[in-house]
Design a protein around this motif. Structure first.
Motif, PDB file in Angstrom:
ATOM      1  N   UNK A  64       2.134  -2.823  10.694  1.00 57.48           N
ATOM      2  CA  UNK A  64       1.786  -4.208  10.412  1.00 57.48           C
ATOM      3  C   UNK A  64       0.763  -4.303   9.274  1.00 57.48           C
ATOM      4  N   UNK A  65       1.042  -5.221   8.355  1.00 54.30           N
ATOM      5  CA  UNK A  65       0.149  -5.509   7.227  1.00 54.30           C
ATOM      6  C   UNK A  65      -0.234  -6.978   7.310  1.00 54.30           C
ATOM      7  N   UNK A  66      -1.508  -7.261   7.531  1.00 60.99           N
ATOM      8  CA  UNK A  66      -1.978  -8.645   7.626  1.00 60.99           C
ATOM      9  C   UNK A  66      -2.354  -9.181   6.254  1.00 60.99           C
ATOM     10  N   UNK A  67      -1.964 -10.421   5.986  1.00 60.41           N
ATOM     11  CA  UNK A  67      -2.331 -11.109   4.747  1.00 60.41           C
ATOM     12  C   UNK A  67      -3.274 -12.247   5.092  1.00 60.41           C
ATOM     13  N   UNK A  68      -4.455 -12.257   4.510  1.00 64.57           N
ATOM     14  CA  UNK A  68      -5.393 -13.370   4.684  1.00 64.57           C
ATOM     15  C   UNK A  68      -5.708 -13.922   3.301  1.00 64.57           C
ATOM     16  N   UNK A  69      -4.790 -14.766   2.820  1.00 63.67           N
ATOM     17  CA  UNK A  69      -4.820 -15.246   1.443  1.00 63.67           C
ATOM     18  C   UNK A  69      -4.377 -16.700   1.377  1.00 63.67           C
ATOM     19  N   UNK A 128      -1.967  -7.745  16.900  1.00 66.81           N
ATOM     20  CA  UNK A 128      -0.854  -7.281  16.059  1.00 66.81           C
ATOM     21  C   UNK A 128      -0.934  -5.791  15.768  1.00 66.81           C
ATOM     22  N   UNK A 129      -2.083  -5.183  16.091  1.00 68.08           N
ATOM     23  CA  UNK A 129      -2.325  -3.768  15.803  1.00 68.08           C
ATOM     24  C   UNK A 129      -2.159  -3.479  14.308  1.00 68.08           C
ATOM     25  N   UNK A 130      -2.719  -4.375  13.508  1.00 64.23           N
ATOM     26  CA  UNK A 130      -2.637  -4.232  12.049  1.00 64.23           C
ATOM     27  C   UNK A 130      -3.576  -3.131  11.570  1.00 64.23           C
ATOM     28  N   UNK A 131      -3.033  -2.195  10.809  1.00 63.33           N
ATOM     29  CA  UNK A 131      -3.845  -1.132  10.224  1.00 63.33           C
ATOM     30  C   UNK A 131      -4.159  -1.384   8.760  1.00 63.33           C
ATOM     31  N   UNK A 132      -3.524  -2.419   8.175  1.00 64.97           N
ATOM     32  CA  UNK A 132      -3.750  -2.755   6.771  1.00 64.97           C
ATOM     33  C   UNK A 132      -4.026  -4.244   6.659  1.00 64.97           C
ATOM     34  N   UNK A 133      -5.011  -4.601   5.824  1.00 65.56           N
ATOM     35  CA  UNK A 133      -5.373  -5.999   5.606  1.00 65.56           C
ATOM     36  C   UNK A 133      -5.487  -6.249   4.110  1.00 65.56           C
ATOM     37  N   UNK A 134      -4.774  -7.264   3.632  1.00 60.89           N
ATOM     38  CA  UNK A 134      -4.911  -7.716   2.247  1.00 60.89           C
ATOM     39  C   UNK A 134      -5.647  -9.052   2.311  1.00 60.89           C
TER      40      UNK A 134
END
Length: 571
Positions: free
Chosen positions: A79-84, A123-129
């Motif tokens: 999972x890659x989370x986007x906070x944009x 979400x068990x996100x390991x990546x955040x943009x």
């Protein structure tokens, strides 16, 4: 299991050219973008505050980001989370993560640290943009979440010279600049695009694979992630394309003010635009109505998907008469009920733009119904099921009700979610097998007329029951909004010792307008049965609270009104 035929009276009201039957393509979302880049390589894909990105450049940037994510250790299914906000980085981040085989997690920029932490853990996100100005909220929870890598970007990364150099100076002067500390797990987005060569990559997922975790707004409890596949999302964009028969490939301009992190903006403003090779004019702050107006005029936008509060704000903005909005041809209003007065006035100020009400849910990618763009539009109706969507109105006895009767709306089609992320119990309550299809139980009370036009009466959970009578907030809000002094309105139920519940109205008046509680109540008496008329009216000096998708938060208003009542009792 062979699907049981469902009567589809709505087909005879489809416009010419709208297919009666629909089969989605076998494309993944990155393949959708790649095909458009091959068809229209030099077409402007993204327009952002003076900076233009062609479809060829967009595809190259997506490839760069995908390769960088792979090198960082992102594997298919991660999972890659986007906070944009709506910026070029969102579009690149979305398609780039998907090209790498990852699952995107849309994250609201309005989240406080606690909400962000919950979603990253769930979400068990390991990546955040993330945008640099949002970084402090992540920093507050970074020791409590599974994130291993953070890609930080700023508005300046997407601006043309010399704006990219001046923006940090302006932000520092205004006190909004955030210095992101150096860290081994933090990478600059600008470095990725600068040093990573575009490398052709094949999609690492199939249409049936999970593409997106789209968290519900949390208005009915703790937010939960709706699992949407590549097929779900591509199908819904293609359904919208089939519905809008006059769209011209490679010629449209979409004003993208509705946020991409919300499923409606993501599908209609972004994915549909990519499908048809439209230029996407990015507006990072939809509440800046002045910018929205100027961008429509300068870009000559032809498509303007939005929500009722956005159209209503334009209707009542002081600068609106000074802008030419006549380029707009079509607008589908979603996310919340479109009140009749809002639609009427918007059509008037745009010279007849086709503003039609649609309907959808996060769990349906999201669109299931909309009124014909050029055909018969029925006031107060969400219109007809989209191509490929089946819809029924189900009674409490588990039987389909007759036309004209109220029941719960059930929908089925290729755009219906796979289920809720790690919530099998709630999935079982929301998805139901019947008639050889998987149905989504919407929780909305609806009516279908004999012609197949549907109307939402209201949400089950927003229903006000006063003295044994069912009162639907939308009816009351229609009456409130027809008062000439009212800019925004909401109707909520408050506990009442005699009637069980009573109707409480919350209104925000237009600038310079005045009205009393007695005048508002008297106005409602002219439009509503006596039991539906508000028993109390609360005036707000500021706009009503809204979600990230700009829905008025009825439950928050009810909670605040109840707290105020209790405070007055104890005073």
């Amino acid at each position: 299991m062979t699907p049981t035929p469902i009567p589809r009276p709505w087909l005879k009201f489809y416009e010419e050219g709208v297919p009666h039957d629909f089969t989605p393509s076998r494309l993944t979302l990155p393949e959708l973008l790649r095909e458009t880049a091959e068809r229209h390589p030099n077409r402007v894909a993204l327009s952002f505050l003076g900076a233009n990105t062609t479809y060829r450049e967009l595809w190259h940037n997506v490839q760069r980001l995908a390769l960088a994510l792979e090198k960082m250790g992102v594997s298919p299914g991660d999972r890659v989370s986007l906070m944009l906000p709506n910026t070029p980085q969102f579009v690149v981040g979305f398609y780039g993560a998907l090209l790498a085989g990852a699952v995107v997690v849309n994250t609201s920029p309005l989240y406080v640290a606690e909400e962000l932490g919950h979603q990253l853990r769930d979400s068990e996100s390991e990546t955040l943009i993330i945008l640099d100005s949002f970084y402090p909220r992540y920093a507050a929870v970074q020791d409590q979440v599974p994130v291993k890598r953070v890609i930080v970007t700023g508005i300046q990364d997407a601006l043309p010279f010399p704006k990219n150099l001046l923006y940090p100076i302006k932000a520092r002067r205004e006190g909004t600049w955030v210095d992101v500390p150096d860290s081994s797990h933090v990478v600059k987005y600008s470095d990725i695009l600068r040093f990573q060569p575009p490398t052709p990559g094949a999609s690492k997922r199939t249409p049936r694979d999970l593409a997106l975790l789209q968290y519900t707004g949390g208005t009915t409890g703790t937010p939960k992630g709706a699992m949407l596949s590549h097929c779900n999302l591509v199908a819904n964009a293609e359904q919208a394309r089939a519905w809008m028969t006059d769209l011209k490939d490679g010629q449209e301009v979409t004003l993208a003010a509705i946020p991409f992190f919300h499923v409606y903006g993501m599908t209609v403003a972004m994915n549909l635009s990519v499908l048809i090779g439209a230029t996407i004019v990015l507006v990072p702050n939809p509440r800046d109505i002045g910018m929205v107006l100027s961008q429509i005029e300068t870009s000559k936008a032809t498509l303007f998907p939005g929500v009722p509060t956005l159209y209503n704000a334009i209707n009542n903005h002081a600068d609106t008469p000074r802008h030419d909005l006549t380029s707009i041809r079509a607008c589908i209003s979603g996310s919340a009920p479109l009140l009749l007065e809002t639609a009427r006035k918007f059509r008037e100020i745009t010279g007849g733009a086709n503003l039609v009400e649609g309907y959808g849910l996060t769990e349906a990618s999201p669109i299931t119904h909309t009124n014909p763009i050029f055909g018969e539009q029925r006031s107060g109706s969400i219109g007809l099921p989209m191509p490929g969507v089946n819809a029924i109105v189900m009674g409490e006895d588990g039987q389909v009700v007759a036309p004209g009767e109220v029941g719960e709306l059930w929908v089925a089609g290729p755009n219906i979610m796979l289920g809720y992320w790690q919530r099998s119990g709630e999935t079982a309550q929301t998805l139901r097998e019947a008639h050889g299809q998987t149905w989504l139980l919407t929780g909305d009370m609806a009516i279908m007329d004999e012609d197949g036009y549907f109307s939402i009466v209201d949400r089950k959970k927003d229903l006000i029951i006063a003295g044994g009578y069912n009162i639907y907030p939308r009816e009351v809000e229609e009456a409130l909004m027809s008062h000439p002094a009212v800019l925004e309105a909401a109707a909520v139920g408050l506990p009442d010792p005699y009637r069980g519940e009573t109707v409480h109205a919350v209104v925000h008046l237009k600038p310079g307008a005045s009205a009393t509680e007695a005048e508002i109540v008297a106005h409602c008496r002219q439009h509503l049965s006596a039991y539906k008329v508000p028993r109390s009216v609360e005036f707000r000096s500021e706009e009503l609270p809204k979600s990230a998708a700009m829905k008025i938060l009825r439950r928050q208003l009810a909670k605040e009104a109840l707290e105020e009542r209790e405070a007055q009792k104890s005073a």
